[in-house]
Design a protein around this motif. Structure first.
Motif, PDB file in Angstrom:
ATOM      1  N   ARG A 159      -6.824  16.188   0.064  1.00 45.31           N
ATOM      2  CA  ARG A 159      -6.233  16.794  -1.443  1.00 45.31           C
ATOM      3  C   ARG A 159      -4.826  17.271  -1.714  1.00 45.31           C
ATOM      4  NH1 ARG A 159      -8.940  15.940  -6.187  1.00 45.31           N
ATOM      5  NH2 ARG A 159     -11.075  15.715  -6.318  1.00 45.31           N
ATOM      6  N   SER A 160      -4.338  17.312  -0.236  1.00 44.37           N
ATOM      7  CA  SER A 160      -2.708  18.270  -0.115  1.00 44.37           C
ATOM      8  C   SER A 160      -2.009  17.567  -0.180  1.00 44.37           C
ATOM      9  CB  SER A 160      -3.101  18.207   1.940  1.00 44.37           C
ATOM     10  OG  SER A 160      -1.595  18.632   1.763  1.00 44.37           O
ATOM     11  N   PRO A 161      -1.523  17.720  -0.568  1.00 43.52           N
ATOM     12  CA  PRO A 161       0.271  16.617  -1.590  1.00 43.52           C
ATOM     13  C   PRO A 161       0.871  16.583  -0.387  1.00 43.52           C
ATOM     14  CG  PRO A 161       0.334  18.557  -2.865  1.00 43.52           C
ATOM     15  CD  PRO A 161      -0.940  18.768  -2.211  1.00 43.52           C
ATOM     16  N   ARG A 162       1.039  18.150   0.850  1.00 46.01           N
ATOM     17  CA  ARG A 162       2.113  16.478   2.164  1.00 46.01           C
ATOM     18  C   ARG A 162       1.286  15.906   2.428  1.00 46.01           C
ATOM     19  NH1 ARG A 162       3.138  21.883   5.289  1.00 46.01           N
ATOM     20  NH2 ARG A 162       5.035  21.797   3.983  1.00 46.01           N
ATOM     21  N   ARG A 163      -0.039  15.762   2.440  1.00 50.25           N
ATOM     22  CA  ARG A 163      -0.580  14.514   3.329  1.00 50.25           C
ATOM     23  C   ARG A 163      -0.603  13.442   2.645  1.00 50.25           C
ATOM     24  NH1 ARG A 163      -4.741  13.128   7.495  1.00 50.25           N
ATOM     25  NH2 ARG A 163      -6.421  12.316   6.665  1.00 50.25           N
ATOM     26  N   ALA A 164      -0.772  13.458   2.161  1.00 55.98           N
ATOM     27  CA  ALA A 164      -0.836  12.547   0.555  1.00 55.98           C
ATOM     28  C   ALA A 164       0.878  11.636   0.851  1.00 55.98           C
ATOM     29  CB  ALA A 164      -0.881  12.313  -0.962  1.00 55.98           C
ATOM     30  N   ARG A 165       1.363  11.984   0.682  1.00 52.60           N
ATOM     31  CA  ARG A 165       2.888  11.707   0.814  1.00 52.60           C
ATOM     32  C   ARG A 165       3.452  11.007   2.431  1.00 52.60           C
ATOM     33  NH1 ARG A 165       5.854  16.983  -2.930  1.00 52.60           N
ATOM     34  NH2 ARG A 165       4.277  16.520  -5.028  1.00 52.60           N
ATOM     35  N   ALA A 166       2.909  12.137   3.119  1.00 55.23           N
ATOM     36  CA  ALA A 166       3.368  11.541   4.488  1.00 55.23           C
ATOM     37  C   ALA A 166       2.344   9.809   4.284  1.00 55.23           C
ATOM     38  CB  ALA A 166       2.372  12.430   5.466  1.00 55.23           C
ATOM     39  N   LEU A 167       0.851  10.171   4.038  1.00 54.31           N
ATOM     40  CA  LEU A 167       0.445   8.469   3.941  1.00 54.31           C
ATOM     41  C   LEU A 167       1.244   7.369   3.091  1.00 54.31           C
ATOM     42  CD1 LEU A 167      -2.963   9.997   4.450  1.00 54.31           C
ATOM     43  CD2 LEU A 167      -2.396   8.582   6.354  1.00 54.31           C
ATOM     44  N   ALA A 168       2.283   8.155   2.381  1.00 55.17           N
ATOM     45  CA  ALA A 168       2.546   7.162   0.934  1.00 55.17           C
ATOM     46  C   ALA A 168       3.180   6.692   2.120  1.00 55.17           C
ATOM     47  CB  ALA A 168       2.662   7.456  -0.215  1.00 55.17           C
ATOM     48  N   VAL A 169       4.643   7.465   2.941  1.00 54.06           N
ATOM     49  CA  VAL A 169       5.407   7.327   3.212  1.00 54.06           C
ATOM     50  C   VAL A 169       5.691   5.821   4.660  1.00 54.06           C
ATOM     51  CG1 VAL A 169       7.371   7.629   5.444  1.00 54.06           C
ATOM     52  CG2 VAL A 169       6.746   9.213   2.861  1.00 54.06           C
ATOM     53  N   ALA A 170       3.791   6.319   5.543  1.00 53.35           N
ATOM     54  CA  ALA A 170       3.242   5.197   5.805  1.00 53.35           C
ATOM     55  C   ALA A 170       3.666   4.367   5.899  1.00 53.35           C
ATOM     56  CB  ALA A 170       2.577   5.974   6.686  1.00 53.35           C
ATOM     57  N   GLY A 171       2.168   3.925   4.493  1.00 52.50           N
ATOM     58  CA  GLY A 171       2.062   3.041   3.564  1.00 52.50           C
ATOM     59  C   GLY A 171       3.125   2.444   3.280  1.00 52.50           C
ATOM     60  N   ALA A 172       4.202   2.817   2.675  1.00 58.41           N
ATOM     61  CA  ALA A 172       4.922   1.983   2.300  1.00 58.41           C
ATOM     62  C   ALA A 172       5.781   1.239   3.210  1.00 58.41           C
ATOM     63  CB  ALA A 172       6.068   3.126   1.728  1.00 58.41           C
ATOM     64  N   VAL A 173       5.975   1.967   4.453  1.00 61.56           N
ATOM     65  CA  VAL A 173       6.726   1.152   5.828  1.00 61.56           C
ATOM     66  C   VAL A 173       6.052   0.109   6.528  1.00 61.56           C
ATOM     67  CG1 VAL A 173       7.774   1.289   8.411  1.00 61.56           C
ATOM     68  CG2 VAL A 173       8.037   3.248   6.292  1.00 61.56           C
ATOM     69  N   ALA A 174       4.251   0.314   6.024  1.00 57.27           N
ATOM     70  CA  ALA A 174       3.509  -0.706   6.673  1.00 57.27           C
ATOM     71  C   ALA A 174       3.185  -1.541   5.540  1.00 57.27           C
ATOM     72  CB  ALA A 174       1.844  -0.003   6.830  1.00 57.27           C
ATOM     73  N   ALA A 175       3.200  -0.993   4.523  1.00 56.12           N
ATOM     74  CA  ALA A 175       3.736  -2.708   3.550  1.00 56.12           C
ATOM     75  C   ALA A 175       5.347  -3.227   3.944  1.00 56.12           C
ATOM     76  CB  ALA A 175       3.673  -2.048   1.513  1.00 56.12           C
ATOM     77  N   ALA A 176       6.276  -2.958   3.038  1.00 56.60           N
ATOM     78  CA  ALA A 176       7.606  -3.483   3.741  1.00 56.60           C
ATOM     79  C   ALA A 176       7.205  -4.394   4.901  1.00 56.60           C
ATOM     80  CB  ALA A 176       8.600  -2.278   4.081  1.00 56.60           C
ATOM     81  N   LEU A 177       6.511  -3.504   6.138  1.00 50.55           N
ATOM     82  CA  LEU A 177       6.718  -4.378   7.237  1.00 50.55           C
ATOM     83  C   LEU A 177       5.626  -5.941   6.764  1.00 50.55           C
ATOM     84  CD1 LEU A 177       6.765  -1.933   9.990  1.00 50.55           C
ATOM     85  CD2 LEU A 177       8.721  -3.387   9.346  1.00 50.55           C
ATOM     86  N   ALA A 178       4.592  -5.193   6.167  1.00 47.18           N
ATOM     87  CA  ALA A 178       3.564  -7.031   5.786  1.00 47.18           C
ATOM     88  C   ALA A 178       4.039  -7.880   5.157  1.00 47.18           C
ATOM     89  CB  ALA A 178       2.531  -6.184   4.935  1.00 47.18           C
ATOM     90  N   VAL A 179       4.688  -7.699   4.087  1.00 49.34           N
ATOM     91  CA  VAL A 179       6.067  -8.597   3.470  1.00 49.34           C
ATOM     92  C   VAL A 179       6.939  -9.189   3.965  1.00 49.34           C
ATOM     93  CG1 VAL A 179       7.851  -8.767   1.650  1.00 49.34           C
ATOM     94  CG2 VAL A 179       5.634  -7.148   1.071  1.00 49.34           C
ATOM     95  N   TRP A 180       7.128  -8.516   5.057  1.00 44.03           N
ATOM     96  CA  TRP A 180       9.354  -9.721   6.524  1.00 44.03           C
ATOM     97  C   TRP A 180       7.789  -9.848   7.034  1.00 44.03           C
ATOM     98  CZ3 TRP A 180       8.138  -8.735  11.852  1.00 44.03           C
ATOM     99  CH2 TRP A 180       9.198  -9.392  12.562  1.00 44.03           C
ATOM    100  N   ALA A 181       6.612  -9.359   7.600  1.00 47.89           N
ATOM    101  CA  ALA A 181       5.562 -10.331   8.873  1.00 47.89           C
ATOM    102  C   ALA A 181       5.136 -12.253   7.774  1.00 47.89           C
ATOM    103  CB  ALA A 181       4.176  -9.962   9.430  1.00 47.89           C
ATOM    104  N   VAL A 182       4.694 -11.771   6.860  1.00 46.53           N
ATOM    105  CA  VAL A 182       4.988 -12.918   6.169  1.00 46.53           C
ATOM    106  C   VAL A 182       6.068 -13.872   5.316  1.00 46.53           C
ATOM    107  CG1 VAL A 182       3.734 -14.142   3.666  1.00 46.53           C
ATOM    108  CG2 VAL A 182       2.481 -11.560   5.269  1.00 46.53           C
TER     109      VAL A 182
END
Length: 149
Positions: free
Chosen positions: A13-36
């Motif tokens: 529930r930590s905002p810092r943890r959620a935001r860090a995961l969101a940043v990682a998820g955003a990068v992963a999502a962009a790379l997934a779009v690139w990979a496809v």
């Protein structure tokens, strides 16, 4: 809708943890779009601006172009949280405006339609991950009246 302060909560529930995961998820999502888009569908993500040599946007470039604005967005939200009880609203309005503006370079470069589509989808993927998570984790000074940040 009133935002509830989540400061002081540990774990998931930590905002810092959620935001860090969101940043990682955003990068992963962009790379997934690139990979496809590039390796799987064969859209060569080569772009050219007037007067410049064509540039091939590989995974590293996509990752950096997703990571940098994600971290800047986090920094902006953190700064706004320190100065206004309307941080979530202001940040969301800025984020949506910048997301819309991010399509201008995509429109303005010389590239194939497939390349422009993949690039636009990377922008949408980053925004789709970051905006809801950052909005949800934004704290409100009005939820903590004793706070003197």
């Amino acid at each position: 809708m009133a935002q509830v302060s989540t400061r002081g909560h540990a774990g998931l529930r930590s905002p810092r943890r959620a935001r860090a995961l969101a940043v990682a998820g955003a990068v992963a999502a962009a790379l997934a779009v690139w990979a496809v888009g590039e390796p799987l569908l064969g859209h060569d993500l080569a772009v050219q601006q007037k007067g410049q040599e064509p540039r091939d946007l590989g995974a590293a470039a996509i990752g950096v172009f997703a990571l940098a604005p994600s971290l800047l967005g986090w920094a902006l939200l953190a700064a706004l949280e320190r100065v206004t009880p309307l941080a979530a609203r202001i940040w969301t309005a800025i984020a949506l405006t910048l997301l819309a503006a991010s399509f201008l370079p995509v429109i303005g470069v010389q590239a194939s339609g497939g390349t422009k589509t993949v690039l636009a989808l990377t922008h949408l993927a980053v925004g789709a991950v970051l905006i809801p998570v950052f909005w949800r984790t934004a704290t409100s000074r009005s939820a903590d009246p004793g706070s003197k940040r």
